[in-house]
Design a protein around this motif. Sequence first.
Motif, mmCIF file in Angstrom:
data_model
loop_
_atom_site.group_PDB
_atom_site.id
_atom_site.type_symbol
_atom_site.label_atom_id
_atom_site.label_comp_id
_atom_site.label_asym_id
_atom_site.label_seq_id
_atom_site.Cartn_x
_atom_site.Cartn_y
_atom_site.Cartn_z
ATOM 1 N N PHE A 117 0.828 -1.209 0.000
ATOM 2 C CA PHE A 117 0.000 0.000 0.000
ATOM 3 C C PHE A 117 0.870 1.271 0.000
ATOM 4 O O PHE A 117 0.832 2.074 0.924
ATOM 5 N N PRO A 118 1.666 1.454 -1.053
ATOM 6 C CA PRO A 118 2.534 2.650 -1.100
ATOM 7 C C PRO A 118 1.750 3.958 -1.109
ATOM 8 O O PRO A 118 2.293 5.004 -0.745
ATOM 9 N N PHE A 119 0.481 3.919 -1.519
ATOM 10 C CA PHE A 119 -0.338 5.127 -1.562
ATOM 11 C C PHE A 119 -1.342 5.185 -0.411
ATOM 12 O O PHE A 119 -2.285 5.968 -0.434
ATOM 13 N N GLY A 120 -1.127 4.343 0.602
ATOM 14 C CA GLY A 120 -2.104 4.277 1.680
ATOM 15 C C GLY A 120 -3.257 3.380 1.279
ATOM 16 O O GLY A 120 -3.197 2.643 0.294
ATOM 17 N N ASP A 121 -4.346 3.448 2.044
ATOM 18 C CA ASP A 121 -5.488 2.601 1.753
ATOM 19 C C ASP A 121 -6.730 3.191 2.396
ATOM 20 O O ASP A 121 -6.648 4.118 3.212
ATOM 21 N N GLY A 122 -7.873 2.662 2.027
ATOM 22 C CA GLY A 122 -9.120 3.109 2.627
ATOM 23 C C GLY A 122 -9.610 4.424 2.041
ATOM 24 O O GLY A 122 -9.130 4.881 0.993
ATOM 25 N N PRO A 123 -10.572 5.065 2.725
ATOM 26 C CA PRO A 123 -11.160 6.310 2.209
ATOM 27 C C PRO A 123 -10.137 7.420 1.989
ATOM 28 O O PRO A 123 -10.354 8.309 1.170
ATOM 29 N N ARG A 124 -9.010 7.363 2.715
ATOM 30 C CA ARG A 124 -8.015 8.422 2.587
ATOM 31 C C ARG A 124 -6.803 7.993 1.766
ATOM 32 O O ARG A 124 -5.704 8.524 1.935
ATOM 33 N N ILE A 125 -7.002 7.034 0.879
ATOM 34 C CA ILE A 125 -5.928 6.651 -0.032
ATOM 35 C C ILE A 125 -5.520 7.870 -0.863
ATOM 36 O O ILE A 125 -6.340 8.755 -1.128
ATOM 37 N N CYS A 126 -4.265 7.938 -1.262
ATOM 38 C CA CYS A 126 -3.762 9.102 -1.994
ATOM 39 C C CYS A 126 -4.616 9.396 -3.221
ATOM 40 O O CYS A 126 -4.795 8.540 -4.093
ATOM 41 N N ILE A 127 -5.138 10.613 -3.291
ATOM 42 C CA ILE A 127 -5.998 11.000 -4.403
ATOM 43 C C ILE A 127 -5.224 11.074 -5.719
ATOM 44 O O ILE A 127 -5.790 10.990 -6.806
ATOM 45 N N GLY A 128 -3.903 11.199 -5.639
ATOM 46 C CA GLY A 128 -3.094 11.328 -6.848
ATOM 47 C C GLY A 128 -2.464 10.028 -7.313
ATOM 48 O O GLY A 128 -1.552 10.051 -8.146
ATOM 49 N N LYS A 129 -2.938 8.879 -6.801
ATOM 50 C CA LYS A 129 -2.315 7.591 -7.132
ATOM 51 C C LYS A 129 -2.218 7.366 -8.640
ATOM 52 O O LYS A 129 -1.149 7.065 -9.157
ATOM 53 N N GLY A 130 -3.326 7.502 -9.345
ATOM 54 C CA GLY A 130 -3.325 7.238 -10.780
ATOM 55 C C GLY A 130 -2.389 8.155 -11.534
ATOM 56 O O GLY A 130 -1.618 7.719 -12.400
ATOM 57 N N PHE A 131 -2.426 9.437 -11.187
ATOM 58 C CA PHE A 131 -1.558 10.402 -11.867
ATOM 59 C C PHE A 131 -0.095 10.120 -11.558
ATOM 60 O O PHE A 131 0.763 10.188 -12.444
ATOM 61 N N ALA A 132 0.212 9.814 -10.297
ATOM 62 C CA ALA A 132 1.605 9.580 -9.905
ATOM 63 C C ALA A 132 2.200 8.391 -10.641
ATOM 64 O O ALA A 132 3.351 8.440 -11.092
ATOM 65 N N LEU A 133 1.438 7.306 -10.765
ATOM 66 C CA LEU A 133 1.938 6.122 -11.476
ATOM 67 C C LEU A 133 2.165 6.431 -12.951
ATOM 68 O O LEU A 133 3.179 6.031 -13.536
ATOM 69 N N MET A 134 1.216 7.138 -13.552
ATOM 70 C CA MET A 134 1.364 7.521 -14.954
ATOM 71 C C MET A 134 2.597 8.401 -15.138
ATOM 72 O O MET A 134 3.420 8.184 -16.046
ATOM 73 N N GLU A 135 2.733 9.385 -14.271
ATOM 74 C CA GLU A 135 3.857 10.324 -14.351
ATOM 75 C C GLU A 135 5.188 9.608 -14.181
ATOM 76 O O GLU A 135 6.139 9.831 -14.947
ATOM 77 N N ALA A 136 5.276 8.722 -13.184
ATOM 78 C CA ALA A 136 6.537 8.049 -12.898
ATOM 79 C C ALA A 136 6.973 7.158 -14.055
ATOM 80 O O ALA A 136 8.149 7.155 -14.448
ATOM 81 N N VAL A 137 6.042 6.394 -14.624
ATOM 82 C CA VAL A 137 6.390 5.490 -15.729
ATOM 83 C C VAL A 137 6.817 6.283 -16.964
ATOM 84 O O VAL A 137 7.798 5.937 -17.635
ATOM 85 N N LEU A 138 6.102 7.367 -17.268
ATOM 86 C CA LEU A 138 6.446 8.170 -18.443
ATOM 87 C C LEU A 138 7.809 8.849 -18.283
ATOM 88 O O LEU A 138 8.607 8.919 -19.231
ATOM 89 N N ILE A 139 8.096 9.351 -17.083
ATOM 90 C CA ILE A 139 9.406 9.981 -16.844
ATOM 91 C C ILE A 139 10.508 8.936 -16.928
ATOM 92 O O ILE A 139 11.571 9.166 -17.529
ATOM 93 N N LEU A 140 10.277 7.770 -16.311
ATOM 94 C CA LEU A 140 11.267 6.693 -16.371
ATOM 95 C C LEU A 140 11.574 6.323 -17.821
ATOM 96 O O LEU A 140 12.734 6.244 -18.223
ATOM 97 N N ALA A 141 10.530 6.131 -18.618
ATOM 98 C CA ALA A 141 10.729 5.737 -20.011
ATOM 99 C C ALA A 141 11.423 6.832 -20.811
ATOM 100 O O ALA A 141 12.277 6.554 -21.663
ATOM 101 N N THR A 142 11.069 8.085 -20.557
ATOM 102 C CA THR A 142 11.652 9.206 -21.297
ATOM 103 C C THR A 142 13.135 9.358 -21.011
ATOM 104 O O THR A 142 13.968 9.473 -21.922
ATOM 105 N N VAL A 143 13.497 9.361 -19.722
ATOM 106 C CA VAL A 143 14.889 9.592 -19.334
ATOM 107 C C VAL A 143 15.755 8.370 -19.641
ATOM 108 O O VAL A 143 16.892 8.503 -20.114
ATOM 109 N N ALA A 144 15.210 7.171 -19.380
ATOM 110 C CA ALA A 144 16.008 5.954 -19.565
ATOM 111 C C ALA A 144 16.400 5.739 -21.020
ATOM 112 O O ALA A 144 17.425 5.107 -21.304
ATOM 113 N N GLN A 145 15.598 6.237 -21.948
ATOM 114 C CA GLN A 145 15.955 6.109 -23.368
ATOM 115 C C GLN A 145 17.200 6.912 -23.706
ATOM 116 O O GLN A 145 17.939 6.560 -24.629
#
Length: 273
Positions: A212-240
């Motif tokens: 549960f890196p983003f927490g859990d329950g009603p107060r789970i991180c509201i930015g979970k979806g955006f953060a995962l998208m952002e992290a993968v795109l940055i990783l792919a962009t820089v790693a190339q």
Amino acid sequence: MNWFDSKRRQNFLIWEWFPRPENIRYRNAISAMDDTIYKIIRQRRESGEDPGDLLSMMMAARDEDDGSGMSDQQLRDEIATLMLAGHETTANALSWTWMLLAQNPDAEVKLHEELQQVLQGRSPTIEDLPQLRYASAVITESMRLYPPVSLVGREAVEDVEVGDYFIPEGCVVMLSQWVMHHSPKYFDAADAFQPERWLGDLEKQLPRGVYFPFGDGPRICIGKGFALMEAVLILATVAQQYQMKLVPEHKIIPQPSITLRPEHGIQVTLNRR
């Protein structure tokens, strides 16, 4: 962040208002941040511009009951939260990811094989995310070993028994992502960096509250979806474009402050691919 870590080490026994050097630096840092944020808000209000960014959307928001907008104080609080929760956490996750890839060259090779196959040298887009399965697994595994938030608290709203423990109403229970994510009960080779473990349905198979890196329950991180998208795109962009190698002899020490970050940074050398 440094102030919070210092207070944690002191068991939060020293008052914030006491004129110790660290408290003075803390108040000065808050003041500098406030000056910057309020300047941005003031400039936006005076210009009347609406570029469609997050600040303009918050300024345009209206209360459903009385139609009022956010005050400067409310805007400041929202922006400060976004600066800390929306920037530093993802930056930390990526920092630990680069360290782990540098320490595990086999995983780095697999990542680049996928990037070459899927992207063929072009920049990644949102549409590429479903095909970047290994890149996503790299981020997931990195956040398992080094969760950006390694400890969260929850207050019991009523008396409750959990296992053999009685927890009274109002008691704050601390939940450790670090402990659960490293549990050999749920993860084979729990301390090893193995992105492959996430390529199947492991996350769905795990009991709730294990990963549960983003927490859990009603107060789970509201930015979970955006953060995962952002992290993968940055990783792919820089790693190339770059390969990162750790600077020898530089000690990397995890600092469990509000977020889990490297106390003295992570020093690398960049090699253009």
